[in-house]
Motif scaffolding. Structure first.
Motif, PDB file in Angstrom:
ATOM      1  N   TYR A 175      10.613  17.277 -23.192  1.00 13.75           N
ATOM      2  CA  TYR A 175      11.127  17.938 -21.989  1.00 13.75           C
ATOM      3  C   TYR A 175      10.536  17.290 -20.741  1.00 13.75           C
ATOM      4  O   TYR A 175      11.217  17.178 -19.711  1.00 13.75           O
ATOM      5  N   TRP A 185      21.273  18.125 -18.603  1.00 19.73           N
ATOM      6  CA  TRP A 185      21.167  18.611 -19.972  1.00 19.73           C
ATOM      7  C   TRP A 185      21.935  17.684 -20.919  1.00 19.73           C
ATOM      8  O   TRP A 185      21.464  17.386 -22.029  1.00 19.73           O
ATOM      9  N   GLU A 220      21.703  25.622 -23.327  1.00 13.08           N
ATOM     10  CA  GLU A 220      22.104  24.494 -22.480  1.00 13.08           C
ATOM     11  C   GLU A 220      22.151  23.175 -23.256  1.00 13.08           C
ATOM     12  O   GLU A 220      22.846  22.243 -22.840  1.00 13.08           O
ATOM     13  N   PHE A 221      21.402  23.076 -24.366  1.00 11.92           N
ATOM     14  CA  PHE A 221      21.335  21.773 -25.036  1.00 11.92           C
ATOM     15  C   PHE A 221      21.538  21.815 -26.548  1.00 11.92           C
ATOM     16  O   PHE A 221      22.076  20.858 -27.109  1.00 11.92           O
TER      17      PHE A 221
END
Length: 251
Positions: A175, A185, A220-221
């Motif tokens: 991250y 993303w 989101e990912f």
């Protein structure tokens, strides 16, 4: 406070977190306290910062010293730290467990941070009751990993340091790399796809669990990844290290 409680301390590259944990439920029964990891991550400074945090927790317990578990961002074997992930290289080869025990004035259980998170998910979360091979990864300053096979933790896997396309995997897929490189993303997910596809090829796991602070944004990912293996967010997100360290304090 009763013996079904313990303190868990999670030492990371940017922060040191701690709380009192109910070992029956896996819930925090105190507020989660945090201090910054001292710049440079040198042993003397990190020991002092951890002592400050434990003293704050002890003060809330009115003199009752609970069992204490500490998890740390390094390979940990027989109490020695054998690597240094995002902290000072001075930790390599130190008898760290003994150093923490002397500083904190009590016996502790000392373990790798991702392994602690894996144990928390095994005991209280997404890995509970799962047969076969579970691989937990924590996406943060680096990439930590925990291997769990038929309910047994296999320590110190360090899968964030696999070499992929000539790079240490965590340097491109953690991250922190997303933040450093200003990735969307979608662009970060492409790097994660390369990473998880490679791990999947090597180990053929039955389940991937994704932890670390960014797991609270899993929607989101994770849906952007195309894998044969089911992949789910960690139930306990960024508290998993605290829970695992506390749970292991009484073993």
């Amino acid at each position: 406070m009763a013996t079904e409680h313990a303190i868990g301390i999670d030492i990371g590259g940017t922060g040191i977190k701690g709380a009192v944990v109910d070992l029956g439920t896996g819930e925090l029964v105190s507020e989660r306290l945090k201090v910054r990891t001292p710049e440079g991550g040198r042993p003397k400074d990190m020991l002092a910062a951890t002592e400050e945090l434990v003293d704050q927790l002890d003060a809330r317990l009115e003199g009752d010293k609970l069992p204490l578990g500490v998890c740390f961002p390094a390979i940990v074997k027989r109490g020695y730290t054998l690597s240094a992930a995002n902290i000072s290289d001075e930790w390599i080869g130190l008898q760290a467990e003994e150093m923490f025990e002397k500083t904190l004035g009590r016996e502790i259980h000392f373990i790798n941070d991702a392994d602690a998170a894996g144990f928390a998910e095994l005991k209280y979360g997404a890995a509970a009751g799962v047969d076969g091979l579970v691989i937990l990864t924590t996406l943060g300053t680096g990439i930590g990993s925990a291997l769990i096979y038929d309910g047994v933790l296999v320590p110190n896997s360090e899968l964030g340091h696999l070499e992929i396309d000539g790079h240490d995997a965590e340097k491109r897929a953690a991250y922190a790399a997303m933040e450093r490189d200003g990735l969307s993303w979608e662009k970060w997910a492409k790097r994660l796809q390369r990473y998880y596809s490679f791990v999947e090829f090597l180990f053929t796991p039955d389940l991937f669990i994704v932890g670390g602070g960014v797991s609270k944004h899993h929607e989101e990912f994770l849906p952007l990844l195309d894998l044969k293996t089911r992949i789910v967010p960690a139930v306990h997100r960024n508290n998993a290290g605290i829970l695992g360290a506390a749970a292991l304090a009484i073993r």
